[in-house]
Design a protein around this motif. Structure first.
Motif, mmCIF file in Angstrom:
data_model
loop_
_atom_site.group_PDB
_atom_site.id
_atom_site.type_symbol
_atom_site.label_atom_id
_atom_site.label_comp_id
_atom_site.label_asym_id
_atom_site.label_seq_id
_atom_site.Cartn_x
_atom_site.Cartn_y
_atom_site.Cartn_z
ATOM 1 N N HIS A 147 0.848 -1.188 0.000
ATOM 2 C CA HIS A 147 0.000 0.000 0.000
ATOM 3 C C HIS A 147 0.891 1.248 0.000
ATOM 4 O O HIS A 147 1.769 1.392 0.857
ATOM 5 N N THR A 148 0.658 2.140 -0.954
ATOM 6 C CA THR A 148 1.507 3.327 -1.064
ATOM 7 C C THR A 148 1.026 4.482 -0.185
ATOM 8 O O THR A 148 1.635 5.544 -0.169
ATOM 9 N N THR A 149 -0.068 4.269 0.543
ATOM 10 C CA THR A 149 -0.482 5.234 1.566
ATOM 11 C C THR A 149 0.066 4.749 2.895
ATOM 12 O O THR A 149 -0.351 3.699 3.406
ATOM 13 N N PRO A 150 1.032 5.450 3.487
ATOM 14 C CA PRO A 150 1.674 4.951 4.714
ATOM 15 C C PRO A 150 0.710 4.888 5.889
ATOM 16 O O PRO A 150 -0.197 5.711 6.019
ATOM 17 N N THR A 151 0.938 3.916 6.738
ATOM 18 C CA THR A 151 0.160 3.797 7.970
ATOM 19 C C THR A 151 0.618 4.825 8.993
ATOM 20 O O THR A 151 -0.191 5.366 9.752
ATOM 21 N N LEU A 152 1.915 5.089 9.008
ATOM 22 C CA LEU A 152 2.491 6.028 9.969
ATOM 23 C C LEU A 152 2.719 7.385 9.320
ATOM 24 O O LEU A 152 3.079 7.477 8.141
ATOM 25 N N SER A 153 2.551 8.432 10.083
ATOM 26 C CA SER A 153 2.800 9.783 9.578
ATOM 27 C C SER A 153 4.285 10.109 9.691
ATOM 28 O O SER A 153 5.039 9.464 10.433
ATOM 29 N N LYS A 154 4.717 11.147 8.974
ATOM 30 C CA LYS A 154 6.103 11.590 9.069
ATOM 31 C C LYS A 154 6.434 12.034 10.487
ATOM 32 O O LYS A 154 7.538 11.804 10.982
ATOM 33 N N GLN A 155 5.468 12.663 11.149
ATOM 34 C CA GLN A 155 5.707 13.127 12.507
ATOM 35 C C GLN A 155 5.953 11.960 13.450
ATOM 36 O O GLN A 155 6.804 12.030 14.348
#
Length: 214
Positions: A147-155
């Motif tokens: 999945h190219t939508t990450p589960t974790l945010s950059k923050q």
């Protein structure tokens, strides 16, 4: 001139000189032979590699120039991959090694660049011939399931990184310049240094080095 099937690859040896005769052709694709061009194809007949030698002209000749060499590199890319403008990112800057211009391109999938998978193309300064081409075709099956939508945010991953990193005062010398007082990141709780963090699982990928700067 000749061809050889080796495992899942086929090596072909070509020459622009009709009178070139070699009884014992070296099919080693890494070995450069004068007046010969070697091509490597996979079992799907996809071009994987080119090896050739750029022979400087005996008479005084002007190089073709980096712009023309770049156009030749792009011609090869778009011949192999008609949608190269969507699949590849040009790595900034071009290099020169002896008699060739060097160009590097990085694969991307769904507009996300792929680490390590790089296409390198060397173009002869005088002949305009592809002297070196080396790559592995993009295997979408290795990426389509992710999945190219990450589960974790950059923050979130920044915080994971921050929890393990510490800053230590060091002396640092760049070349022959005077030493500078700098803060260098260290990871005393880890066996190495953090290089990447999985965007879905938060798994930490470390290098074997214990410091970013030795």
């Amino acid at each position: 001139m000749k061809k050889k099937q080796a495992k899942n690859k086929r090596i072909e040896v070509w020459s622009t000189l009709p009178n070139v005769i070699q009884n014992k052709t070296d099919f080693d694709i890494e070995e450069i032979d004068s007046c010969l061009m070697k091509l490597c194809f996979d079992k799907q007949d996809r071009l994987l590699q080119i090896t050739s030698e750029e022979l400087p002209p005996k008479d005084i000749s002007k190089p073709i120039g980096v712009d023309q060499a770049e156009e030749i590199a792009y011609q090869l890319l778009f011949y192999l991959y008609p949608e190269a403008h969507k699949q590849l990112i040009r790595i900034d800057g071009e290099g020169e090694i002896e008699d060739v211009y060097c160009f590097d391109f990085r694969w991307q999938y769904n507009n996300i660049r792929i680490l390590h998978d790089i296409i390198s193309i060397d173009v002869g300064k005088y002949s305009g011939r592809i002297c070196s081409f080396d790559h592995q075709p993009l295997c979408k099956q290795r990426y389509e399931h992710v999945h190219t939508t990450p589960t974790l945010s950059k923050q979130t991953v920044k915080q994971i990184y921050a929890d393990d990193v510490q800053m230590e005062l060091r002396w640092f010398q760049d070349g022959e310049s005077d030493y500078k007082l700098v803060y260098a990141p260290t990871f005393p709780k880890l066996a190495g240094v953090i290089r990447m963090i999985d965007a879905h699982t938060a798994q930490i990928f470390q290098t074997e080095k214990t410091e970013l700067f030795c």
